[in-house]
Design an enzyme around this catalytic site. Structure first.
Site, PDB file in Angstrom:
ATOM      1  N   LYS A  35       0.811  -1.227   0.000  1.00  0.00           N
ATOM      2  CA  LYS A  35       0.000   0.000   0.000  1.00  0.00           C
ATOM      3  C   LYS A  35       0.840   1.271   0.000  1.00  0.00           C
ATOM      4  O   LYS A  35       0.417   2.278  -0.545  1.00  0.00           O
ATOM      5  CB  LYS A  35      -0.974  -0.009   1.179  1.00  0.00           C
ATOM      6  CG  LYS A  35      -0.316   0.075   2.535  1.00  0.00           C
ATOM      7  CD  LYS A  35      -1.319  -0.154   3.653  1.00  0.00           C
ATOM      8  CE  LYS A  35      -0.655  -0.023   5.001  1.00  0.00           C
ATOM      9  NZ  LYS A  35      -1.355  -0.766   6.045  1.00  0.00           N
ATOM     10  N   ARG A 126      -7.252  -0.540  17.111  1.00  0.00           N
ATOM     11  CA  ARG A 126      -7.726  -0.245  15.762  1.00  0.00           C
ATOM     12  C   ARG A 126      -8.728  -1.346  15.451  1.00  0.00           C
ATOM     13  O   ARG A 126      -9.692  -1.499  16.190  1.00  0.00           O
ATOM     14  CB  ARG A 126      -6.571  -0.129  14.755  1.00  0.00           C
ATOM     15  CG  ARG A 126      -6.970   0.693  13.528  1.00  0.00           C
ATOM     16  CD  ARG A 126      -5.873   0.882  12.491  1.00  0.00           C
ATOM     17  NE  ARG A 126      -5.623  -0.326  11.708  1.00  0.00           N
ATOM     18  CZ  ARG A 126      -4.762  -0.399  10.704  1.00  0.00           C
ATOM     19  NH1 ARG A 126      -4.051   0.666  10.373  1.00  0.00           N
ATOM     20  NH2 ARG A 126      -4.575  -1.521  10.041  1.00  0.00           N
TER      21      ARG A 126
HETATM   22  C1  LIG Z   1      -0.446  -1.551   6.584  1.00  0.00           C
HETATM   23  C2  LIG Z   1      -0.706  -2.825   7.258  1.00  0.00           C
HETATM   24  C3  LIG Z   1       0.355  -3.716   7.518  1.00  0.00           C
HETATM   25  C4  LIG Z   1       1.798  -3.407   7.150  1.00  0.00           C
HETATM   26  O1  LIG Z   1       2.295  -2.330   7.880  1.00  0.00           O
HETATM   27  P1  LIG Z   1       3.826  -1.859   7.764  1.00  0.00           P
HETATM   28  O2  LIG Z   1       4.033  -0.989   8.935  1.00  0.00           O
HETATM   29  O3  LIG Z   1       3.976  -1.169   6.466  1.00  0.00           O
HETATM   30  O4  LIG Z   1       4.672  -3.100   7.839  1.00  0.00           O
HETATM   31  C5  LIG Z   1       0.040  -4.919   8.109  1.00  0.00           C
HETATM   32  N1  LIG Z   1      -1.228  -5.226   8.467  1.00  0.00           N
HETATM   33  C6  LIG Z   1      -2.260  -4.397   8.244  1.00  0.00           C
HETATM   34  C7  LIG Z   1      -3.637  -4.799   8.661  1.00  0.00           C
HETATM   35  C8  LIG Z   1      -2.042  -3.170   7.640  1.00  0.00           C
HETATM   36  O5  LIG Z   1      -3.076  -2.342   7.412  1.00  0.00           O
END
Ligand SMILES: *Cc1c(COP(=O)(O)O)cnc(C)c1O
Length: 352
Positions: A35, A126
């Site tokens: 993302k 969250r």
């Molecule tokens: C964005 C996200 C991750 C990855 O996060 P990073 O900090 O980029 O490693 C993992 N799990 C979920 C649910 C996320 O939204």
């Protein structure tokens, strides 16, 4: 064309391979999270070539491409996108039974099976079912749905509450998982934790037996763990950089002249008189990136400020001309916003 964000594919491949090797050594599969680069095609190709187990993203729009690994939707599905979710992804992270029932109805319609990972909130606040709430009823309902497969459980940490993953915190999820497995006499295929704040755990305790999947974005893309914000050994922190072009250079005073009101963003800015300075205007702005999230790679260049489409930098003891390109290092936030801006071009390179 500029501004341009450049990805070093060799450095990226190195980061992915190191991560995959470390995780696999600990019997943990890796979801490569794309993302932060809007699932940039060249980047995703390298993820797959370098042995990532899954491609994961939070936006369904980033997951329409076909890959030879399973695709995972990280953000809980929106009711308005249920058909796209069933159509384009193999696995979605979920926490509401209402949504999972909609996914089931849609999966029946599309004659497909859809896998879900049920998310638990173990304190970061969250997404996820709060770990003290009743989850057994939810699981039995899921098990009754014809076209939904309960692929596993998961949790997310260090996102909203900044809770750092520790053995004690993760044990809360382990307890839930074992409870579900005993109660229903099933094996959960995926026990997922993550994000990049979990990578440090590999060096600190070895008791990973229960968990077998990690979701990682930033640690791979930027070579940084996010629990304590340190660089990871043997990983590249400079996979991405920004190149932006100078469109004006003049020596000017550092203090604006005249009656001072609000700037273009309605803010009243305080200025410090630093005398006359050599200033360059670079063709990039707030529309693309927050200037305070950029790192000048040339120590003689410092960022003064920016407006929608101009960034002002100070040049000290360096020879630049109009038309020259200045390079900046990136963090997670600037990488995310620059790849989101349609005004920023993309390029790739190999080697050092
Ligand atoms: C964005 C996200 C991750 C990855 O996060 P990073 O900090 O980029 O490693 C993992 N799990 C979920 C649910 C996320 O939204």
């Amino acid at each position: 064309m500029y501004p341009k964000i450049v990805c070093n594919l060799d450095k990226l491949a190195c980061n992915i391979k190191n991560t995959v090797a470390l995780c696999h050594k600990n019997n943990v599969s890796v979801m490569g999270v794309t993302k932060a680069v809007c699932a940039w095609g060249d980047v995703v190709d390298v993820f797959i070539e370098s042995g990532i187990d899954y491609i994961a993203d939070s936006r369904i729009e980033n997951l329409v491409r076909e890959f030879n690994v399973e695709k995972v939707l990280l953000r809980l599905p929106q009711k308005s996108q249920i058909d796209l979710v069933v159509k384009h992804v193999d696995i979605s992270l979920n926490s509401s039974i209402e949504t999972i029932k909609l996914l089931n109805n849609e999966a029946i319609k599309q004659n497909k099976l859809h896998k879900v990972i049920l998310m638990f909130d173990i304190g970061d606040l969250r997404e996820g079912i709060y770990y003290k709430d009743d989850y057994i009823t939810v699981i039995s309902e899921i098990m009754g749905l014809s076209n939904i497969i309960l692929e596993g459980i998961g949790t997310n940490l260090t996102c909203y509450g900044g809770v750092i993953p520790t053995k004690q915190t993760l044990e809360k999820l382990e307890l839930i998982g074992k409870n579900i497995e005993n109660h229903f006499n099933i094996d959960l295929k995926i026990k997922s934790f993550g994000n990049s704040s979990s990578i440090y755990l590999f060096n600190n305790f070895v008791d990973f037996e229960y968990f077998n999947n990690l979701r990682l974005g930033e640690s791979i893309l930027l070579g940084r763990e996010t629990a304590y914000g340190s660089s990871i050994d043997n990983m590249h922190q400079d996979v991405f950089l920004l190149q932006a072009q100078i469109i004006e250079i003049y020596c000017k005073p550092s203090l604006p002249e005249g009656e001072i009101g609000m700037n273009a963003f309605g803010e009243k800015v305080e200025f410090v008189d630093q005398g006359e300075m050599k200033r360059a205007i670079v063709a990039i702005g707030k529309q693309d990136v927050d200037a305070s999230e950029l790192v000048c790679l040339n120590k003689n260049v410092s960022i003064v400020g920016s407006s929608s489409d101009h960034m002002i930098v100070e040049l000290k003891d360096c020879e630049y001309e109009v038309g020259d390109v200045i390079e900046f290092g990136l963090n997670y936030s600037s990488l995310l916003s620059l790849t989101t801006s349609k005004y920023v071009y993309r390029g790739v390179k190999n080697g050092k």
